[in-house]
Design a protein around this motif. Structure first.
Motif, PDB file in Angstrom:
ATOM      1  N   UNK A  13     -16.853 -39.853 -36.890  1.00  0.00           N
ATOM      2  CA  UNK A  13     -17.715 -39.028 -36.051  1.00  0.00           C
ATOM      3  C   UNK A  13     -18.172 -37.803 -36.832  1.00  0.00           C
ATOM      4  N   UNK A  14     -19.458 -37.615 -36.893  1.00  0.00           N
ATOM      5  CA  UNK A  14     -20.040 -36.472 -37.586  1.00  0.00           C
ATOM      6  C   UNK A  14     -20.141 -35.321 -36.585  1.00  0.00           C
ATOM      7  N   UNK A  15     -18.998 -34.708 -36.287  1.00  0.00           N
ATOM      8  CA  UNK A  15     -18.943 -33.702 -35.241  1.00  0.00           C
ATOM      9  C   UNK A  15     -19.543 -32.368 -35.698  1.00  0.00           C
ATOM     10  N   UNK A  16     -20.153 -31.648 -34.768  1.00  0.00           N
ATOM     11  CA  UNK A  16     -20.468 -30.246 -35.044  1.00  0.00           C
ATOM     12  C   UNK A  16     -19.185 -29.425 -34.935  1.00  0.00           C
ATOM     13  N   UNK A  17     -19.289 -28.143 -35.111  1.00  0.00           N
ATOM     14  CA  UNK A  17     -18.169 -27.248 -34.819  1.00  0.00           C
ATOM     15  C   UNK A  17     -18.054 -27.179 -33.298  1.00  0.00           C
ATOM     16  N   UNK A  18     -17.122 -27.936 -32.748  1.00  0.00           N
ATOM     17  CA  UNK A  18     -17.035 -28.070 -31.293  1.00  0.00           C
ATOM     18  C   UNK A  18     -16.718 -26.732 -30.631  1.00  0.00           C
ATOM     19  N   UNK A  19     -15.942 -25.882 -31.280  1.00  0.00           N
ATOM     20  CA  UNK A  19     -15.645 -24.570 -30.714  1.00  0.00           C
ATOM     21  C   UNK A  19     -16.911 -23.723 -30.609  1.00  0.00           C
ATOM     22  N   UNK A  20     -17.762 -23.783 -31.629  1.00  0.00           N
ATOM     23  CA  UNK A  20     -19.007 -23.015 -31.574  1.00  0.00           C
ATOM     24  C   UNK A  20     -19.937 -23.548 -30.490  1.00  0.00           C
ATOM     25  N   UNK A  21     -19.968 -24.865 -30.324  1.00  0.00           N
ATOM     26  CA  UNK A  21     -20.774 -25.455 -29.257  1.00  0.00           C
ATOM     27  C   UNK A  21     -20.267 -24.991 -27.900  1.00  0.00           C
ATOM     28  N   UNK A  22     -18.941 -25.020 -27.726  1.00  0.00           N
ATOM     29  CA  UNK A  22     -18.358 -24.578 -26.458  1.00  0.00           C
ATOM     30  C   UNK A  22     -18.659 -23.108 -26.199  1.00  0.00           C
ATOM     31  N   UNK A  23     -18.581 -22.289 -27.229  1.00  0.00           N
ATOM     32  CA  UNK A  23     -18.893 -20.866 -27.070  1.00  0.00           C
ATOM     33  C   UNK A  23     -20.348 -20.679 -26.660  1.00  0.00           C
TER      34      UNK A  23
END
Length: 572
Positions: A496-506
């Motif tokens: 999975x080529x994930x983004x920075x999930x924490x930054x997305x959530x923020x």
């Protein structure tokens, strides 16, 4: 005199429904307007109707009361299907209110028209379309009563020109009470008692059908000196302070459960429909106690059936059992379980990979020095409250939770444990949190599952739902990776080529933190659980953490070795 929409909403609110989940629009506008004007019932507008169905199903699992979701004309109703199938297979009573095109246009292949009665025929125990005010309140009563009776899904479809029509019979709908729990017939109890009294070694496999009958189950295990294998859904009632339980079987299990199955003379299935036939032992005398006669014998042959509810049946059975003197079978299983737990506990040490044995192991299975998921699950177990509710995505998130989070106190556990869907943990946590915004709710999310319904993280912000989202971010569809490797295949298509999930959530409005070091796991979890609002923890975990079955077969072990060698030759 009220209209159809007002009657439906008032009846559900008076019955105790506190939230309705869905996406507004079209034929459902009269319903949502009635909710707007009614005290005591809250509209929660999600970003995807699948999340609505999961949330409603989770509420039903927690309370035993009907959960309600809505999907409007055509695509909106279709989006409900996956969550409704989860409710069906979890035996959770759910009412889905679905929109339809106006009645003059039904059957004309109108824009967005689908035949809801056909669409929901498999998932629903009841699916009917309201076409006249004269069908109310009887049709609503029938829908809710059948959902309770069958512990499943009911669907009411509302065409766009019907919801605002006035109802002539304005009496309040009355829903039937639930049936009482009953014991199996006395002759069935007596036959089972004879077999159990004569048996040398008995092993119990206990499911969620007995999870609320703790005293009776423990008394049975004490009399029989029987090790107790728990299904995942039975953990919440029987996991903690239980000297007889030895964990789970199947892919999430451990070697002691296989030993207990292999060594027994009699296997006693209690309140379970454990589906994995390959994990049942062969050549044993099998007793099955289940309130659903149709569940008996469909996984493994049963010699003696008890058709009744667990609590009253076990109370009657225990009176007919003599207490066995030898606990050798029990001790062999519990000792094996204790040894396995001790071995597993080493991996929960944040400093494991810095010790000489850990360094050696990590060169092979954690070369990038990412957090071992065992560390995360163990920290959750230590810091979560004793009445926390845990949800888990299907796959490796469930493995770590089942092995390291103990259901002590009044902890609860909800997941897609019968359907096995992805993307369930987050919306189920939303539904449970909405029931009680002060209770600790922790969603154990896989990165693949979370990304499927990512938009509904914003729902937690919009409706002030203080869920803690724990993401096991290994950049993989982890269970699929393991399946491929056990089959001797190299890993393919799982990355999975994930983004920075924490930054997305923020960016979505949550408090969020990405954690990359094992030493920081404890403090991060403590911070998140103390926060008064939704918080997402993005833990960068090891994608090569191995969770082999309790006793891998030679073919599984050889397949894993072959797969790893192919990965090495092809990618390193």
């Amino acid at each position: 005199m009220s209209d159809i929409a007002e009657l439906i909403v008032a009846a559900l609110a008076d019955h105790g429904v506190t939230q309705v989940w869905g996406v507004v629009g079209d034929a459902l506008n009269p319903i949502t307007d009635a909710i707007r004007r009614r005290d005591g019932i809250e509209w929660i507008g999600v970003r995807h109707e699948e999340a609505a169905a999961f949330a409603a199903g989770a509420q039903a699992q927690m309370t035993g009361r009907i959960g309600v979701c809505m999907g409007t004309v055509g695509p909106g109703s279709i989006h409900l299907l996956n969550g409704l199938y989860d409710a069906k297979k979890s035996h959770a009573p759910v009412l889905a209110i679905c929109g339809q095109v106006p009645t003059p246009d039904i059957g004309s292949d109108f824009f967005q028209e689908v035949n809801n009665d056909v669409l929901f025929a498999d998932v629903a125990d009841f699916a009917q379309t309201i076409t006249s005010p004269g069908q109310l309140p009887q049709l609503l009563e029938q829908a809710v009563n059948i959902a309770y009776a069958e512990q499943g899904v009911a669907v009411l479809t509302l065409p766009g020109d019907v919801g605002s029509l006035e109802v002539e019979d304005d009496r309040p709908p009355k829903f039937a009470p639930q049936s009482a729990e009953v014991a199996a017939p006395a002759n069935q109890v007596a036959a089972a008692a004879d077999v159990l009294n004569a048996a040398d070694k008995v092993t119990l496999l206990v499911g969620c059908g007995a999870a609320q009958d703790r005293a009776e189950v423990l008394s049975l295990a004490e009399r029989l000196k029987a090790p107790m294998v728990l299904t995942l859904k039975a953990k919440a009632g029987l996991d903690a302070d239980n000297p007889y339980q030895i964990g789970q079987s199947g892919l999430i299990g451990n070697p002691s459960t296989k030993k207990a199955f292999d060594d027994c003379d009699v296997l006693f299935l209690i309140g379970t429909d454990f589906p994995y036939r390959d994990w049942y032992p062969q050549g044993k005398t099998v007793i099955a106690l289940n309130s659903r006669a149709g569940h008996i014998g469909r996984r493994t042959p049963v010699d003696h059936a008890l058709v009744g509810h667990a609590g009253p049946t076990l109370r009657a059975l225990n009176q007919s059992l003599s207490t066995k003197e030898s606990d050798k079978h029990l001790r062999a299983a519990t000792d094996a379980y204790a040894k396995w737990l001790e071995d597993q506990a080493r991996l929960t040490d944040p400093g494991h990979d810095r010790k000489w044995l850990g360094k050696l192991r990590s060169k092979a299975d954690n070369p990038d020095e990412r957090i071992r998921p065992e560390v995360v699950a163990d920290a959750l177990n230590r810091h979560a409250s004793d009445d926390a509710v845990f949800t888990s995505d299907t796959g490796m998130s469930t493995v770590w939770l089942s092995r390291f989070v103990q259901m002590r106190g009044d902890r609860k556990l909800v997941g897609s444990y019968n359907l096995g869907s992805m993307a369930n943990a987050m919306p189920q946590a939303l539904g449970i949190q909405a029931l009680d915004r002060k209770r600790q709710v922790i969603a154990n999310c896989g990165d693949g599952g979370l990304m499927m319904l990512l938009g509904d993280l914003r729902t937690a912000v919009t409706y002030r739902l203080p869920v803690t989202f724990v993401v096991y971010d290994n950049g993989r569809l982890g269970m699929v990776k393991l399946e491929q490797e056990q089959g001797g295949l190299p890993e393919f298509g799982t990355e999975l080529d994930n983004p920075d999930i924490a930054e997305v959530a923020a960016a979505l409005g949550l408090r969020a933190l990405q954690v990359s070091r094992a030493e920081d796991v404890d403090s991060a979890i403590q911070e998140a659980l103390a926060h008064d609002g939704p918080f997402l923890l993005d833990f960068l975990t090891n994608p090569d953490e191995i969770a082999l079955p309790p006793k891998a077969t030679p073919s599984q072990a050889w397949g894993f070795a072959i797969a790893k060698s192919k990965e090495f030759l092809e990618s390193r």
